[in-house]
Motif scaffolding. Structure first.
Motif, PDB file in Angstrom:
ATOM      1  N   GLY A 367       0.835  -1.175   0.084  1.00  6.79           N
ATOM      2  CA  GLY A 367      -0.007   0.108   0.007  1.00  6.79           C
ATOM      3  C   GLY A 367       0.831   1.231   0.172  1.00  6.79           C
ATOM      4  N   ASP A 370       0.537   2.570   3.440  1.00  3.01           N
ATOM      5  CA  ASP A 370       0.655   1.646   4.427  1.00  3.01           C
ATOM      6  C   ASP A 370       0.893   0.352   3.846  1.00  3.01           C
ATOM      7  OD1 ASP A 370       0.638  -0.208   6.390  1.00  3.01           O
ATOM      8  OD2 ASP A 370      -1.498   0.302   7.230  1.00  3.01           O
ATOM      9  N   ALA A 373      -1.025  -2.932   3.717  1.00  2.00           N
ATOM     10  CA  ALA A 373      -2.170  -2.823   2.865  1.00  2.00           C
ATOM     11  C   ALA A 373      -1.781  -3.338   1.475  1.00  2.00           C
ATOM     12  CB  ALA A 373      -2.875  -1.583   3.173  1.00  2.00           C
ATOM     13  N   THR A 409      -4.929   3.298  -1.221  1.00  2.00           N
ATOM     14  CA  THR A 409      -4.454   1.939  -0.644  1.00  2.00           C
ATOM     15  C   THR A 409      -5.839   1.589   0.172  1.00  2.00           C
ATOM     16  OG1 THR A 409      -2.447   3.341   0.250  1.00  2.00           O
ATOM     17  CG2 THR A 409      -3.188   1.550   1.554  1.00  2.00           C
ATOM     18  N   THR A 411      -7.092  -2.076   2.479  1.00  5.40           N
ATOM     19  CA  THR A 411      -6.545  -3.294   3.213  1.00  5.40           C
ATOM     20  C   THR A 411      -7.620  -4.589   2.859  1.00  5.40           C
ATOM     21  OG1 THR A 411      -6.434  -1.839   5.348  1.00  5.40           O
ATOM     22  CG2 THR A 411      -6.748  -4.007   5.591  1.00  5.40           C
ATOM     23  N   ARG A 412      -6.591  -5.498   2.774  1.00  6.34           N
ATOM     24  CA  ARG A 412      -7.260  -6.673   2.072  1.00  6.34           C
ATOM     25  C   ARG A 412      -7.632  -7.729   3.270  1.00  6.34           C
ATOM     26  NH1 ARG A 412      -3.956 -11.026  -1.722  1.00  6.34           N
ATOM     27  NH2 ARG A 412      -5.649 -12.574  -2.078  1.00  6.34           N
ATOM     28  N   TYR A 427      -8.696   2.625   3.071  1.00  9.07           N
ATOM     29  CA  TYR A 427      -7.416   2.885   4.040  1.00  9.07           C
ATOM     30  C   TYR A 427      -8.030   4.278   4.886  1.00  9.07           C
ATOM     31  CZ  TYR A 427      -3.310   4.632   6.109  1.00  9.07           C
ATOM     32  OH  TYR A 427      -2.125   5.378   7.069  1.00  9.07           O
TER      33      TYR A 427
END
Length: 463
Positions: A367, A370, A373, A409, A411-412, A427
């Motif tokens: 990410g 992040d 991510a 970005t 988050t998976r 994100y």
């Protein structure tokens, strides 16, 4: 003549090798053949609607489950013919009695099917990591095509049979026999019912030979069986099968584990879905259940190929030699023939195939905001990423601002509709998830209380 020819093959997984019953197909006696098959390799050529992704050469993909496939060598060829038309269709991979492999293929490049050819392309390979001994073998002296080869061991003759599609005034299946895939016996008619036929796949299970073929007169796939595998000894035992608008090139394959079977068929048109599949617990019955396209993902742009069971060591060796793709595709959960792509800088889902096919390829990178991510970088527009803007998803160049990095970005997490799939949470708007709505991608608030359809819209397979 019908369009692209393809023939799939497989290797039945046996826990141990014993002396074959009369007419049964053996797996061979090498250590590789003695080991249990736990994965699969798929050989194919490629076509796309506008021909920009066509490749008339041998490609490989691998799969642990025989359903969801990842191309090797970045979906580039691993072997290319240098004689004849200098192109191939319908590659067929057979594990021989000694555990090594032979590759057979139609000698035909492109989509012009009125060119008769008496030859097949042939390669030898110890492990599908290298291909040697390239040659062409002449199958007959007739003024007809030689399409869609399949091959299998005939214990009663101590030879291999090569069966292919040809025409002797009508469309039939012909056969030649060989011990070395260099010299062959005289051709003979192998299957010639009262209708035109195409594209056989023949599997020996115990003492029974099963042949699946296309009836050209009605466009359906059928299964026939024989106790000997001899020419003109087959009796059709199934009703006709078809998914989609058209289908050909059936593949019958026994699962590596359990007693189940799968039957595959190629749509044969590069403007339609490439493959359809069925499953059955009893190959000798007449009960095939169509698989949901959610359950399988063919290799990208694959046409008319073949499948072979392989060991864990062979799988690892293929990955080490050729490498897995540096990109992924995002498949929609509730529209499983649709994939996430960019078009005019907007993100959407569209039914595949489409061109440019690279619009659906993404580098899944750490990410931008992040590293724990992920971000989605376009393969054909490097440096451009999927990001949300006013909640809509766009493909934009990374301007390296904090705002862009956060917008790009995600988050998976476990899929909201199916925990074996994936969902992607924004994100900087963590109550919102990537989802499609009217086929266009955006981020919307979703929770455990959201409707089932909303959760499905936000669920994707990363493949």
């Amino acid at each position: 003549m019908n369009l692209s020819r393809r023939n799939f093959h497989r290797l039945t997984a046996l826990s141990a090798l014993t002396t074959a019953t009369s007419g049964a197909a053996l797996l061979g006696s090498s250590s590789a053949a003695l080991a249990a098959n736990t994965a699969y390799v798929f050989g194919y050529f490629k076509e796309t609607p506008n021909q920009s992704g066509d490749s008339y050469a041998l490609h490989l993909a691998v799969s642990p489950d025989g359903l969801n496939w990842r191309p090797l060598n970045q979906n580039n060829p691993v072997a290319t013919p240098t004689a004849g038309t200098q192109g191939l269709r319908d590659p067929f991979i057979l594990r021989k009695q000694d555990g090594t492999f032979v590759v057979l293929a139609t000698d035909l490049k492109g989509r012009i099917f009125n060119l008769n050819n008496q030859y097949l392309h042939v390669w030898d390979s110890p492990d599908l990591r290298s291909f040697t001994g390239y040659r062409r073998i002449r199958m007959h002296g007739l003024n007809t095509h030689t399409w869609a080869p399949t091959a299998f061991w005939v214990a009663s003759r101590n030879q291999y049979a090569i069966v292919y599609s040809a025409n002797n005034g009508r469309d039939v299946l012909m056969a030649n026999y060989t011990s070395d895939f260099r010299t062959v016996s005289a051709n003979e008619v192998y299957f010639s019912p009262s209708f035109n036929v195409l594209d056989a796949d023949i599997v020996a299970d115990g003492s029974t030979y099963y042949m699946y073929y296309k009836n050209l007169d009605n466009g359906l796939l059928y299964g026939a069986r024989s106790s000997t595998g001899a020419a003109n000894s087959y009796t059709t035992y199934t009703s006709g099968l078809r998914q989609g608008n058209a289908i050909e090139a059936p593949l019958l394959i026994k699962n590596n584990t359990g007693s189940g079977w799968r039957l595959w068929g190629d749509s044969f048109s590069p403007v339609n879905n490439d493959y359809y599949a069925w499953s059955s617990s009893n190959v000798g019955g007449n009960s095939w259940t169509a698989l949901n396209q959610r359950d399988y993902t063919p290799p990208l742009n694959a046409k008319h190929g073949s499948i072979v069971g392989i060991t864990a060591a062979e799988y690892d060796g293929l990955v080490a030699r050729w490498g897995l793709p540096a990109w992924v595709r995002l498949k929609s959960y509730n529209f499983p023939d649709y994939y996430v792509r960019h078009a005019s800088n907007l993100a959407r889902i569209d039914p595949y195939p489409f061109d440019p096919h690279q619009d659906q390829l993404w580098r899944l990178v750490p990410g931008l905001a992040d590293a724990a991510a992920v971000s989605f970088e376009s393969v054909n527009f490097p440096g451009q990423f999927l990001r949300h803007s006013n909640y809509a998803i766009r493909l934009d160049p990374n301007d390296n601002t904090a705002a862009f990095r956060a917008d790009a970005t995600f988050t998976r997490v476990a899929g909201l509709a199916d925990g074996t799939w994936s969902s992607f949470r924004s994100y900087n708007f963590p109550d919102r998830y990537l989802r499609h709505a009217n086929y266009v991608l955006r981020i919307d608030p979703l929770s455990a209380g959201s409707s089932a359809s909303d959760r499905q819209d936000a669920t994707f397979r990363v493949s």
